[in-house]
Design a protein around this motif. Structure first.
Motif, PDB file in Angstrom:
ATOM      1  N   THR A  69       0.828  -1.205   0.000  1.00 42.27           N
ATOM      2  CA  THR A  69       0.000   0.000   0.000  1.00 42.27           C
ATOM      3  C   THR A  69       0.865   1.258   0.000  1.00 42.27           C
ATOM      4  OG1 THR A  69      -1.785  -1.167   1.150  1.00 42.27           O
ATOM      5  CG2 THR A  69      -1.794   1.247   1.262  1.00 42.27           C
ATOM      6  N   ARG A  70       1.948   1.239   0.749  1.00 35.05           N
ATOM      7  CA  ARG A  70       2.861   2.392   0.771  1.00 35.05           C
ATOM      8  C   ARG A  70       3.467   2.626  -0.617  1.00 35.05           C
ATOM      9  NH1 ARG A  70       7.114   1.486   5.425  1.00 35.05           N
ATOM     10  NH2 ARG A  70       7.745   3.589   4.743  1.00 35.05           N
ATOM     11  N   VAL A  71       3.826   1.533  -1.284  1.00 36.63           N
ATOM     12  CA  VAL A  71       4.377   1.658  -2.634  1.00 36.63           C
ATOM     13  C   VAL A  71       3.320   2.207  -3.588  1.00 36.63           C
ATOM     14  CG1 VAL A  71       5.376   0.412  -4.591  1.00 36.63           C
ATOM     15  CG2 VAL A  71       6.035  -0.194  -2.247  1.00 36.63           C
ATOM     16  N   LYS A  72       2.095   1.694  -3.498  1.00 38.50           N
ATOM     17  CA  LYS A  72       1.007   2.168  -4.359  1.00 38.50           C
ATOM     18  C   LYS A  72       0.746   3.653  -4.153  1.00 38.50           C
ATOM     19  CE  LYS A  72      -2.659  -0.084  -5.248  1.00 38.50           C
ATOM     20  NZ  LYS A  72      -3.921  -0.834  -5.241  1.00 38.50           N
ATOM     21  N   ASP A  73       0.784   4.104  -2.913  1.00 39.29           N
ATOM     22  CA  ASP A  73       0.548   5.526  -2.617  1.00 39.29           C
ATOM     23  C   ASP A  73       1.635   6.399  -3.240  1.00 39.29           C
ATOM     24  OD1 ASP A  73      -1.682   4.773  -1.205  1.00 39.29           O
ATOM     25  OD2 ASP A  73      -0.717   4.939   0.775  1.00 39.29           O
ATOM     26  N   ALA A  74       2.892   5.952  -3.150  1.00 42.97           N
ATOM     27  CA  ALA A  74       3.993   6.730  -3.729  1.00 42.97           C
ATOM     28  C   ALA A  74       3.881   6.796  -5.246  1.00 42.97           C
ATOM     29  CB  ALA A  74       5.332   6.117  -3.322  1.00 42.97           C
ATOM     30  N   VAL A  75       3.494   5.678  -5.861  1.00 42.07           N
ATOM     31  CA  VAL A  75       3.357   5.647  -7.319  1.00 42.07           C
ATOM     32  C   VAL A  75       2.159   6.487  -7.758  1.00 42.07           C
ATOM     33  CG1 VAL A  75       2.874   4.159  -9.308  1.00 42.07           C
ATOM     34  CG2 VAL A  75       4.501   3.422  -7.540  1.00 42.07           C
ATOM     35  N   GLU A  77      10.663  10.894  -4.337  1.00 45.62           N
ATOM     36  CA  GLU A  77      11.389  10.893  -3.063  1.00 45.62           C
ATOM     37  C   GLU A  77      10.850   9.788  -2.143  1.00 45.62           C
ATOM     38  OE1 GLU A  77      13.925  12.707  -2.060  1.00 45.62           O
ATOM     39  OE2 GLU A  77      14.100  14.173  -3.684  1.00 45.62           O
ATOM     40  N   ALA A  78       9.538   9.668  -2.072  1.00 53.12           N
ATOM     41  CA  ALA A  78       8.922   8.639  -1.227  1.00 53.12           C
ATOM     42  C   ALA A  78       9.249   7.244  -1.736  1.00 53.12           C
ATOM     43  CB  ALA A  78       7.414   8.845  -1.176  1.00 53.12           C
ATOM     44  N   LEU A  79       9.227   7.076  -3.074  1.00 50.52           N
ATOM     45  CA  LEU A  79       9.555   5.764  -3.646  1.00 50.52           C
ATOM     46  C   LEU A  79      11.015   5.428  -3.393  1.00 50.52           C
ATOM     47  CD1 LEU A  79       8.043   3.581  -5.304  1.00 50.52           C
ATOM     48  CD2 LEU A  79       9.165   4.524  -7.335  1.00 50.52           C
ATOM     49  N   ALA A  80      11.886   6.432  -3.446  1.00 48.03           N
ATOM     50  CA  ALA A  80      13.311   6.212  -3.194  1.00 48.03           C
ATOM     51  C   ALA A  80      13.552   5.769  -1.760  1.00 48.03           C
ATOM     52  CB  ALA A  80      14.088   7.484  -3.490  1.00 48.03           C
ATOM     53  N   GLU A 103      21.264   8.620  -7.013  1.00 45.23           N
ATOM     54  CA  GLU A 103      21.265   8.208  -8.425  1.00 45.23           C
ATOM     55  C   GLU A 103      19.855   7.850  -8.880  1.00 45.23           C
ATOM     56  OE1 GLU A 103      23.360   4.752 -11.201  1.00 45.23           O
ATOM     57  OE2 GLU A 103      24.240   5.307  -9.262  1.00 45.23           O
ATOM     58  N   PHE A 104      19.080   7.256  -7.986  1.00 49.55           N
ATOM     59  CA  PHE A 104      17.705   6.884  -8.320  1.00 49.55           C
ATOM     60  C   PHE A 104      16.863   8.142  -8.563  1.00 49.55           C
ATOM     61  CE2 PHE A 104      13.325   5.765  -7.129  1.00 49.55           C
ATOM     62  CZ  PHE A 104      13.113   4.660  -7.943  1.00 49.55           C
ATOM     63  N   VAL A 105      17.001   9.135  -7.702  1.00 40.34           N
ATOM     64  CA  VAL A 105      16.225  10.372  -7.844  1.00 40.34           C
ATOM     65  C   VAL A 105      16.614  11.101  -9.126  1.00 40.34           C
ATOM     66  CG1 VAL A 105      15.785  12.645  -6.827  1.00 40.34           C
ATOM     67  CG2 VAL A 105      15.850  10.611  -5.367  1.00 40.34           C
TER      68      VAL A 105
END
Length: 203
Positions: A106-112, A118-121, A144-146
């Motif tokens: 759910t946390r991943v879904k919210d970030a996407v 930043e939240a996904l990172a 690097e991801f950001v």
């Protein structure tokens, strides 16, 4: 000294018997108790250990081996266990219960959904595999991801697939948990150092 006294007594007694001879010619000779018996009794009393000493020596026996206290063994066991336990508590993906997997999904879904890079990172473990359609890369750090940019990460296909993913039906595997409506695009997360984290993104 006692033995010398006995031997001297034996010599004197022999001389006395020789001088006195037998009484009445054929009568029985009444003599003192046998000197030989006296010598044997004296030697026996000097060489035979006391009964109490013998029993004490038999009962003492070898010293018992030292057994570690139970509390010491428990402490060693606890120390060994704490050294091998993962930091976050999960040994592998199969140790994660469905509620914990659903909560992280759910946390991943919210970030996407918010396209919050930043939240996904923050939910990602590094290095992380990112399989773009034009080639895959291994991202070594959060910075690097950001730098990849939200536009490149949050493609319409990925956003739609993750949005329609059912977090209540996530099942563990060796690779981790696959968050997607179909097989691709997807986000894969699993146990890293005892905690759940994103391990790969596929387009």
């Amino acid at each position: 000294m006692k033995k010398k006294s006995v031997i001297a007594a034996v010599g004197i007694m022999s001389l006395w018997l020789a001088a006195c001879g037998q009484t009445g010619g054929t009568g029985n000779v009444q003599t003192e108790p046998s000197v030989v018996e006296t010598v044997q009794e004296t030697q026996s009393s000097e060489t035979t250990p006391a009964v109490g000493e013998t029993q004490a020596a038999q009962t003492e026996g070898p010293a018992e081996p030292t057994v570690p206290a139970q509390t010491e063994m428990e402490e060693d066991s606890e120390t060994s266990s704490s050294e091998t336990r993962p930091a976050g508590g999960y040994e592998d993906n199969f140790a994660v219960d469905s509620e914990a997997a659903a909560a992280f999904g759910t946390r991943v879904k919210d970030a996407v959904a918010a396209q919050d890079l930043e939240a996904l990172a923050d939910l990602t473990a590094y290095p992380v595999y990112v399989g773009f359609t034009d080639g895959s890369v291994s991202v070594e750090s959060r910075e690097e991801f950001v730098e990849l940019g939200a536009e490149r990460i949050f493609t319409p296909e990925l956003v739609e697939s993750v949005e329609n993913a059912d977090v209540d039906s996530l099942t563990p595997s060796m690779a981790g948990f696959v968050l997607a409506a179909d097989s691709k695009p997807n986000i894969i997360f699993g146990v890293v150092d005892g905690e759940l984290a994103i391990q790969g993104i596929n387009y």
